[in-house]
Scaffold this active site. Structure first.
Site, PDB file in Angstrom:
ATOM      1  N   GLN A 110       0.867  -1.199   0.000  1.00 61.10           N
ATOM      2  CA  GLN A 110       0.000   0.000   0.000  1.00 61.10           C
ATOM      3  C   GLN A 110       0.894   1.237   0.000  1.00 61.10           C
ATOM      4  OE1 GLN A 110      -2.162   1.441   3.560  1.00 61.10           O
ATOM      5  NE2 GLN A 110      -4.007   1.360   2.326  1.00 61.10           N
ATOM      6  N   TYR A 203      -6.404  10.841   3.643  1.00 67.51           N
ATOM      7  CA  TYR A 203      -5.094  11.222   3.119  1.00 67.51           C
ATOM      8  C   TYR A 203      -5.240  11.937   1.767  1.00 67.51           C
ATOM      9  CZ  TYR A 203      -3.443   8.508   7.047  1.00 67.51           C
ATOM     10  OH  TYR A 203      -3.220   8.055   8.311  1.00 67.51           O
ATOM     11  N   ARG A 251      -7.600   1.453  -2.078  1.00 73.10           N
ATOM     12  CA  ARG A 251      -8.306   1.554  -0.784  1.00 73.10           C
ATOM     13  C   ARG A 251      -9.260   2.729  -0.929  1.00 73.10           C
ATOM     14  NH1 ARG A 251      -8.066  -0.112   5.077  1.00 73.10           N
ATOM     15  NH2 ARG A 251      -9.800  -1.493   4.673  1.00 73.10           N
ATOM     16  N   CYS A 373     -10.072 -10.071  18.515  1.00 76.33           N
ATOM     17  CA  CYS A 373      -9.827  -8.649  18.791  1.00 76.33           C
ATOM     18  C   CYS A 373     -10.988  -8.163  19.657  1.00 76.33           C
ATOM     19  CB  CYS A 373      -9.780  -7.871  17.469  1.00 76.33           C
ATOM     20  SG  CYS A 373     -10.021  -6.100  17.655  1.00 76.33           S
ATOM     21  N   CYS A 376     -10.308  -2.954  21.816  1.00 71.35           N
ATOM     22  CA  CYS A 376      -9.917  -2.163  22.991  1.00 71.35           C
ATOM     23  C   CYS A 376      -9.219  -0.867  22.599  1.00 71.35           C
ATOM     24  CB  CYS A 376      -8.999  -2.981  23.898  1.00 71.35           C
ATOM     25  SG  CYS A 376      -7.397  -3.322  23.135  1.00 71.35           S
TER      26      CYS A 376
HETATM   27  C1  LIG Z   1      -3.802   0.346  14.214  1.00 71.50           C
HETATM   28  C2  LIG Z   1      -4.465   0.504  12.885  1.00 71.50           C
HETATM   29  C3  LIG Z   1      -3.726   0.877  11.787  1.00 71.50           C
HETATM   30  C4  LIG Z   1      -4.327   1.005  10.526  1.00 71.50           C
HETATM   31  N1  LIG Z   1      -3.545   1.340   9.454  1.00 71.50           N
HETATM   32  C5  LIG Z   1      -4.114   1.440   8.225  1.00 71.50           C
HETATM   33  C6  LIG Z   1      -3.313   1.756   7.084  1.00 71.50           C
HETATM   34  O1  LIG Z   1      -2.117   1.954   7.181  1.00 71.50           O
HETATM   35  N2  LIG Z   1      -3.939   1.818   5.885  1.00 71.50           N
HETATM   36  C7  LIG Z   1      -5.281   1.615   5.732  1.00 71.50           C
HETATM   37  O2  LIG Z   1      -5.788   1.674   4.610  1.00 71.50           O
HETATM   38  N3  LIG Z   1      -6.062   1.302   6.802  1.00 71.50           N
HETATM   39  C8  LIG Z   1      -5.506   1.203   8.026  1.00 71.50           C
HETATM   40  N4  LIG Z   1      -6.282   0.861   9.107  1.00 71.50           N
HETATM   41  C9  LIG Z   1      -7.709   0.534   8.896  1.00 71.50           C
HETATM   42  C10 LIG Z   1      -7.889  -0.978   8.738  1.00 71.50           C
HETATM   43  O3  LIG Z   1      -7.330  -1.443   7.526  1.00 71.50           O
HETATM   44  C11 LIG Z   1      -9.354  -1.413   8.786  1.00 71.50           C
HETATM   45  O4  LIG Z   1     -10.069  -0.826   7.735  1.00 71.50           O
HETATM   46  C12 LIG Z   1     -10.044  -1.073  10.098  1.00 71.50           C
HETATM   47  O5  LIG Z   1      -9.204  -1.323  11.201  1.00 71.50           O
HETATM   48  C13 LIG Z   1     -11.302  -1.897  10.285  1.00 71.50           C
HETATM   49  O6  LIG Z   1     -11.026  -3.263  10.120  1.00 71.50           O
HETATM   50  P1  LIG Z   1     -10.721  -4.308  11.318  1.00 71.50           P
HETATM   51  O7  LIG Z   1     -11.922  -4.284  12.232  1.00 71.50           O
HETATM   52  O8  LIG Z   1     -10.549  -5.615  10.604  1.00 71.50           O
HETATM   53  O9  LIG Z   1      -9.509  -3.843  12.017  1.00 71.50           O
HETATM   54  C14 LIG Z   1      -5.713   0.749  10.370  1.00 71.50           C
HETATM   55  C15 LIG Z   1      -6.454   0.383  11.489  1.00 71.50           C
HETATM   56  C16 LIG Z   1      -5.850   0.261  12.730  1.00 71.50           C
HETATM   57  C17 LIG Z   1      -6.682  -0.163  13.899  1.00 71.50           C
END
Ligand SMILES: Cc1cc2nc3c(=O)[nH]c(=O)nc-3n(C[C@H](O)[C@H](O)[C@H](O)COP(=O)(O)O)c2cc1C
Length: 545
Positions: A110, A203, A251, A373, A376
């Site tokens: 990415q 972004y 994305r 998960c 938290c």
């Molecule tokens: C700690 C953290 C870092 C993340 N970093 C990115 C990132 O670098 N790029 C991105 O597109 N989304 C990022 N996200 C969003 C996740 O890809 C995802 O869309 C979001 O956490 C919801 O999905 P999940 O419930 O599976 O975590 C981040 C989320 C978290 C919690």
């Protein structure tokens, strides 16, 4: 029927293969990007980065999106971000792609530019809209709640002092688009299977799409057609740079979740335009830093599958593969989403961070053993504070190991590189290390020689000098198993090759001899030791002689 076949049938859609041409995915589970702040301070891939992604790949996921890689220094979000803005990052990125693919997952890089959210003196954005005018205070407050008050204040005051972004000139726009294209080409060169444009979370591409942050009067602002111009031009430039056989994913922000923000209706039009451009997939998300803190958004984001409705609506208007993420906690929910054709692929970010073996456990009927998960916020709070991410659900052993690797990453002086050209001064460098660090059991020393035409002719002599260097270290009480000898073929300049090796290996200290080439040559080209002193970042350089 074999038991494993029966098990797979429990989640037949989840374990059905998929193709994003020409890449074959073994199942429908992908790792959604999750920035961990595991990179070295100079943007190179650390041992910790490799360990993390290897562990995830080993758990059976079909595709991993490596989060948030910098396309241009002006777009850097964290000092721990991985970088792809220069060829010097290629060795580390190559190692990373190989590590992921070696475990049977497709590797996706990415790439991102943070625009007005980046760090640095000059922030680039479509318009000069100050960050403090927009309510991100609430976001920071909720993200930082578990930190002590002093730390909260340090981070908040940094956010408040964010400089006013510079309205990008057309020349700036062209330069940044070129940077995206070059970074994407590097991803391909490094061996990644695909590249993903980060068009979510607020972004740079989103800053152009949203009326809130794009106040331009030229062809990049105003009506939707104009606001889409930057992301469309950058997607086209990336596609041109990587070639038609290399998939470019996106994305995708489907709704900013703000009354005057980028809306789902606009997103549908944009999705169709990306589809015409030949984007390989859309990884659909909702919300930006400016909406995450709103109480109704915060509440919604705790619900299982909270972004699935967006993926479904985008899928209805394009023929592209669609990935959905967002609290898809159980294999049952993932299976249901796929069965009901709401998306083609499942994105798991935090669930795989909590338990990289989620896919394997689902496939082998051990879904009850998945470590879930708990939402938290620990991982998120840590990265917002620019600290490496940890998970509250890890067992003690993993937590201890990760913390030790983080410590090692942050304090890497213990990894020492002694560069030698076979000269006496260089060999004395090893003796000097021995004197300085006698009997230390917590260091490793690599004696490195970059082969030149001259040294290839005298290979036996070179080996002898390297063995003498090793014997100095052993005599000083450094354990033999902590000493390695490496010989590498020269690729570019000797200093550049040494610096690349240093960055790729995460060495904290480098030792070089001052001598070597003739005075005239030094005058013309500069000495290796001078170049290393000038260009080594985040490390100590000892020059001996
Ligand atoms: C700690 C953290 C870092 C993340 N970093 C990115 C990132 O670098 N790029 C991105 O597109 N989304 C990022 N996200 C969003 C996740 O890809 C995802 O869309 C979001 O956490 C919801 O999905 P999940 O419930 O599976 O975590 C981040 C989320 C978290 C919690």
């Amino acid at each position: 029927m074999a038991p494993s076949d029966m098990i797979v049938q429990k989640f037949p859609h989840l374990f059905e293969p998929f193709v994003i041409p020409p890449v074959h995915l073994k199942n429908r589970i992908t790792m959604a990007p999750l920035f961990t702040a595991y990179g070295h301070g100079d943007g190179t891939v650390s041992q910790l980065t490799l360990e993390h992604y290897k562990e995830v790949a080993t758990g059976g996921v079909a595709m991993i999106v490596v989060a948030n890689t910098v396309v241009d220094p002006s777009g850097t979000l964290s000092k721990h971000s991985l970088r792809a803005d220069d060829d010097r990052f290629l060795p580390g990125l190559t190692r990373l792609a190989k590590t992921i693919k070696g475990q049977g997952s497709a590797a996706v890089l990415q790439i991102n530019h943070g625009g007005r959210f980046a760090r640095g003196k000059t922030l680039y954005a479509p318009s000069s809209v100050p960050i403090r005018d927009i309510d991100i205070g609430g976001f920071y407050k909720s993200a930082l709640k578990s930190l002590d008050i002093q730390e909260q204040w340090a981070i908040l005051s940094k956010a408040i002092q964010h400089p006013l972004p510079k309205e990008m000139s057309v020349a700036d726009i062209e330069r940044i688009i070129t940077a995206y294209a070059k970074a994407a080409a590097r991803a391909r060169k490094a061996g990644f299977d695909m590249v993903e444009i980060h068009g979510g979370t607020g972004y740079l591409p989103v800053q152009f799409l949203s009326c809130r942050t794009n106040k331009r009067k030229d062809r990049y602002g105003g009506v939707l057609e104009n606001r889409m111009r930057f992301p469309i031009e950058l997607t086209q430039a990336i596609k041109d740079a990587v070639g038609s056989d290399f998939p470019v994913g996106y994305r995708f922000l489907a709704d900013e979740w703000l009354p005057d923000g980028f809306s789902l209706d606009e997103a549908k039009v944009f999705a169709q335009r990306l589809s015409v451009l030949g984007v390989a997939y859309l990884s659909v998300t909702g919300g930006t830093y400016e909406s995450f803190s709103l109480p109704e958004v915060a509440k919604k984001s705790h619900e299982p599958g909270y972004m699935v409705y967006l993926a479904r609506q985008i899928k209805e208007v394009v023929g592209l593969p669609v990935i959905t993420a967002g609290r898809i906690v159980t294999p049952d929910l993932a299976e249901e989403i796929l069965r009901e054709r709401k998306a083609d692929l499942i994105g798991l970010a935090r669930p795989l961070f909590a338990d990289p073996r989620w896919p394997q456990k689902a496939r082998t009927g051990q879904e009850d053993a998945i470590v879930h998960c708990e939402d938290c916020g620990t991982c998120f709070q840590l990265i917002v504070a620019d600290r490496p991410a940890l998970c509250s659900q890890w067992d003690k052993a993993k937590l201890v190991k990760r913390k030790a690797m983080i410590k090692e990453k942050q304090n890497p002086t213990k990894k020492i590189l002694v560069a030698t050209d076979g000269s006496e001064n260089a060999t004395m460098g090893a003796a000097y290390v021995g004197d300085m660090l006698a009997n230390r059991k917590d260091i490793t020393v690599t004696i490195l020689h970059i082969q030149t035409e001259e040294s290839t002719k005298n290979e036996a002599g070179m080996r002898e000098m390297m063995n003498i260097a090793r014997s100095f270290l052993v005599k000083a009480g450094i354990p033999e198993e902590a000493i390695t000898i490496e010989v590498r073929k020269r690729k570019g300049g000797i200093a550049r090759d040494i610096l690349d090796e240093m960055a790729a290996g995460g060495y904290g200290t480098i030792v070089v001899g001052r001598r070597g080439i003739s005075k005239a040559e030094q005058f013309l080209f500069g000495s290796v030791s001078n170049k290393i002193v000038q260009n080594a970042k985040d490390s100590t350089v000892w020059v001996v002689g």
